[in-house]
Design a protein around this motif. Structure first.
Motif, short mmCIF file in Angstrom:
data_model
loop_
_atom_site.label_atom_id
_atom_site.label_comp_id
_atom_site.label_asym_id
_atom_site.label_seq_id
_atom_site.Cartn_x
_atom_site.Cartn_y
_atom_site.Cartn_z
N ASP A 1 -44.85 -23.94 -121.48
CA ASP A 1 -45.02 -25.31 -121.88
C ASP A 1 -45.24 -25.59 -123.38
O ASP A 1 -44.65 -26.50 -124.14
N PHE A 2 -46.28 -25.21 -123.91
CA PHE A 2 -46.81 -25.10 -125.23
C PHE A 2 -45.40 -24.99 -126.23
O PHE A 2 -45.08 -25.43 -127.18
N ALA A 3 -44.87 -23.60 -125.94
CA ALA A 3 -43.71 -23.30 -126.81
C ALA A 3 -42.41 -24.21 -126.91
O ALA A 3 -41.99 -24.43 -127.79
N GLN A 4 -42.20 -24.61 -125.33
CA GLN A 4 -41.18 -25.73 -125.33
C GLN A 4 -41.31 -26.79 -126.06
O GLN A 4 -40.48 -27.33 -126.53
N ARG A 5 -42.73 -27.45 -125.98
CA ARG A 5 -42.82 -28.77 -126.55
C ARG A 5 -42.65 -28.64 -128.03
O ARG A 5 -42.46 -29.74 -128.56
N HIS A 6 -42.76 -27.40 -128.47
CA HIS A 6 -42.86 -27.42 -130.18
C HIS A 6 -41.37 -26.74 -130.21
O HIS A 6 -41.29 -26.25 -131.62
N GLN A 7 -40.58 -26.56 -129.56
CA GLN A 7 -39.06 -26.11 -129.73
C GLN A 7 -39.05 -24.61 -130.13
O GLN A 7 -38.17 -24.50 -131.06
N HIS A 8 -39.92 -23.99 -129.65
CA HIS A 8 -39.85 -22.45 -129.96
C HIS A 8 -39.28 -21.75 -128.81
O HIS A 8 -39.87 -22.17 -127.71
#
Ligand code: TYC
Length: 112
Positions: free
Chosen positions: A96-103
């Protein structure tokens, strides 16, 4: 018969009882453990991975940097070993954290 006598003398008392071994060692049940793995990719910034390892896996900056470099060089590494529920939560939080930062950072789990 003489042969029967010697057979009984060997291992049995002749009363046809079935012996039951008494188990003294307690059988403690341990839940299965799961490895949480982090995968390399070409786009996620190194500092972002270091931050993820500090934030979600309680590593120091030095530990996180070293593990990030291992993943960068080898392609994959175990970040930690947890119960099913904790592993699942960690994977979900990282993804979720990676997706929210578009990584495109990938985090998965597998039974140990
Ligand atoms: N390979 C990435 C880069 O060169 C860094 C990276 C390291 C990405 C570890 C993901 O799990 C990873 N920017």
């Amino acid at each position: 018969m003489l042969a029967d006598f010697y057979m009984m003398a060997d291992k049995e008392d002749g009363d046809n009882d079935v012996g039951v071994k008494l188990e003294t060692r307690p059988k403690t049940q341990r839940p299965p453990l799961y490895k949480v793995l982090i995968l390399n990719d070409d786009y996620t910034p190194m500092e972002f991975v270091v931050h993820v390892l500090e934030r979600f896996f309680g590593m120091t900056h030095a530990q996180a940097f070293e593990l990030m470099l291992t993943v960068h060089k080898k392609g994959i590494a175990v970040v930690g070993v947890f119960s099913h529920e904790i592993a699942e939560t960690k994977v979900a939080l990282v993804m979720d954290f990676a997706q929210r930062h578009q990584h495109p950072l990938q985090c998965t789990m597998e039974k140990e």
